[in-house]
Write an enzyme that holds these catalytic residues in place. Sequence first.
Site, PDB file in Angstrom:
ATOM      1  N   HIS A  82     -40.265 144.801  83.375  1.00  0.00           N
ATOM      2  CA  HIS A  82     -39.005 145.494  83.111  1.00  0.00           C
ATOM      3  C   HIS A  82     -38.700 146.434  84.266  1.00  0.00           C
ATOM      4  O   HIS A  82     -39.592 147.072  84.806  1.00  0.00           O
ATOM      5  CB  HIS A  82     -39.090 146.289  81.810  1.00  0.00           C
ATOM      6  CG  HIS A  82     -37.735 146.655  81.285  1.00  0.00           C
ATOM      7  ND1 HIS A  82     -36.956 145.789  80.546  1.00  0.00           N
ATOM      8  CD2 HIS A  82     -37.005 147.783  81.402  1.00  0.00           C
ATOM      9  CE1 HIS A  82     -35.819 146.373  80.231  1.00  0.00           C
ATOM     10  NE2 HIS A  82     -35.820 147.588  80.750  1.00  0.00           N
ATOM     11  N   ASP A 161     -32.688 151.031  69.887  1.00  0.00           N
ATOM     12  CA  ASP A 161     -32.382 151.028  71.317  1.00  0.00           C
ATOM     13  C   ASP A 161     -31.089 150.277  71.596  1.00  0.00           C
ATOM     14  O   ASP A 161     -30.296 150.680  72.446  1.00  0.00           O
ATOM     15  CB  ASP A 161     -33.529 150.424  72.134  1.00  0.00           C
ATOM     16  CG  ASP A 161     -33.185 150.464  73.614  1.00  0.00           C
ATOM     17  OD1 ASP A 161     -32.827 151.543  74.103  1.00  0.00           O
ATOM     18  OD2 ASP A 161     -33.209 149.417  74.264  1.00  0.00           O
ATOM     19  N   ARG A 168     -25.618 155.634  75.404  1.00  0.00           N
ATOM     20  CA  ARG A 168     -26.016 156.379  76.609  1.00  0.00           C
ATOM     21  C   ARG A 168     -25.200 155.940  77.814  1.00  0.00           C
ATOM     22  O   ARG A 168     -24.852 156.739  78.681  1.00  0.00           O
ATOM     23  CB  ARG A 168     -27.516 156.169  76.882  1.00  0.00           C
ATOM     24  CG  ARG A 168     -28.397 156.941  75.927  1.00  0.00           C
ATOM     25  CD  ARG A 168     -29.845 156.493  76.029  1.00  0.00           C
ATOM     26  NE  ARG A 168     -30.382 156.636  77.354  1.00  0.00           N
ATOM     27  CZ  ARG A 168     -31.215 155.758  77.930  1.00  0.00           C
ATOM     28  NH1 ARG A 168     -31.613 154.683  77.285  1.00  0.00           N
ATOM     29  NH2 ARG A 168     -31.654 155.962  79.138  1.00  0.00           N
ATOM     30  N   SER A 183     -36.502 153.860  75.434  1.00  0.00           N
ATOM     31  CA  SER A 183     -35.672 152.661  75.473  1.00  0.00           C
ATOM     32  C   SER A 183     -36.487 151.454  75.966  1.00  0.00           C
ATOM     33  O   SER A 183     -36.548 150.403  75.315  1.00  0.00           O
ATOM     34  CB  SER A 183     -34.481 152.924  76.405  1.00  0.00           C
ATOM     35  OG  SER A 183     -33.845 151.740  76.756  1.00  0.00           O
ATOM     36  N   LYS A 187     -38.515 148.368  73.309  1.00  0.00           N
ATOM     37  CA  LYS A 187     -38.176 146.933  73.416  1.00  0.00           C
ATOM     38  C   LYS A 187     -39.406 146.125  73.799  1.00  0.00           C
ATOM     39  O   LYS A 187     -39.682 145.074  73.264  1.00  0.00           O
ATOM     40  CB  LYS A 187     -37.173 146.701  74.558  1.00  0.00           C
ATOM     41  CG  LYS A 187     -35.775 147.091  74.295  1.00  0.00           C
ATOM     42  CD  LYS A 187     -34.852 146.488  75.348  1.00  0.00           C
ATOM     43  CE  LYS A 187     -34.829 147.229  76.664  1.00  0.00           C
ATOM     44  NZ  LYS A 187     -34.012 148.411  76.709  1.00  0.00           N
TER      45      LYS A 187
END
Length: 447
Positions: A82, A161, A168, A183, A187
């Site tokens: 990520h 999220d 956001r 966040s 996930k």
Amino acid sequence: MNAVELIRKKRGAAALTKQEMEFLVSGYVAGSIPDYQMSAFLMAVYFNGMTPDETAVFTDVMLHSGKIVDLSSIPGIKVDKHSTGGVGDKVSLILAPMVAACGVPVPMISGRGLGHTGGTLDKLESIPGFSTRCSIAEYEQIIREVGLVLIGQTEEIAPADKRMYALRDVTATVESVPLIAGSIMSKKLAEGIDALVLDVKTGNGAFMQNHEAAVALCSTLVAIGNNAGTSTLGFITDMNQPLGMMVGNWLEVVESVECLRGKNVPDLMEVTYVLGGAMVFLGGKAGSIEEGMNLCRSAIWSGKAYEKFVAIVKRQGGDASVLERPDAYPASLCRQEVKSRTAGYVTGFETMRIGILATELGAGRQRVDDVIDPKAGIVLKKKLGDKVERDETVAVIHTDREEALDRATRELTACIDIGPDVVSRRSCVHAIVDAEGVRSWAPAAQY
Ligand code: URA
């Protein structure tokens, strides 16, 4: 307990308890806490932060807002990566099929564009028919069949999220270590992985603009991952210029396909090979990150990575014929070349402004319900250190918004600094962060 009291508590910089955090997060998911109260809470967190324990609790509460997938019946060490987000960051599109082609299963749950940064989901959805939504059962089935799956959060996986991310994006509350940590890690820990590689961007196009802030975020993410039993490594990588040459959803798919077919876009492929090598190492298919990088290179050169990409595009409903014939994709109504006013060398990019500009051209959202134009974006013709002649094309704008063209051309010209001196090109991977701490990244390191 009520939301106003908790917003006031955070506004006063006090740490919230687990029960208080659960009240806010579950209330928001259930709809009893409205967007305006959650926005106020997010802004209070933005200014006052969270303690490390509070961040861990926040992440855990976000994680448990949905289901945690169990992929243990699927053979192999499941690994994902990520990124904290950047401009032109299309690494996931190349890396996921490349790592899967090395035999490591890659279950990937990604986000949409956030702030000035692009999102993997929006890029994938620019491929006609490609669906990033599916049930958990189908998610498991796809990874079993293809060896990778590329989806977004569902109502089942980290729904808190899913909603907070969108909020956001439009309330200027993205650049916060605890909010980014909650966040990303909610996930990732929900998707059923055994190991995770993180790409924390730093530079003038990143949420974390300086090295120290990026290391602080990366260390927080790595600690949360390892404490949760998921082997986690992170890298600090450069975002002082857009990654690769193309910015914008479909344009980035085109560039990814070119790289999957063997084109070397140096900065993009450097980051892709290091992160991919680390995934292959954590996935148990290589004895070191470097060996993993070599396996990744072979996956590209043999064509296996591209074959995997085509397979996943087809499996998730996409029209793979556009990958072969990108010219058949609809073109933007306007294409405007941006010319250099002087001769010299490219000495800098205003990377965040380029990301915002791409958004304004149609490639991103300014409101939660904005619809993206997949064709819109910017193609760079020059990178840091490149020589430029006077009147040479340095970038091309693609948009349907004719009214935006003049201003965008002026803006983009101002975003590319050209000076008399050559700047040296640096490696794009600055440091590695693991359970032992942070070290400079040198490819011959002990891994
Ligand atoms: N990526 C995410 O998934 N969340 C963030 O907050 C930032 C980047």
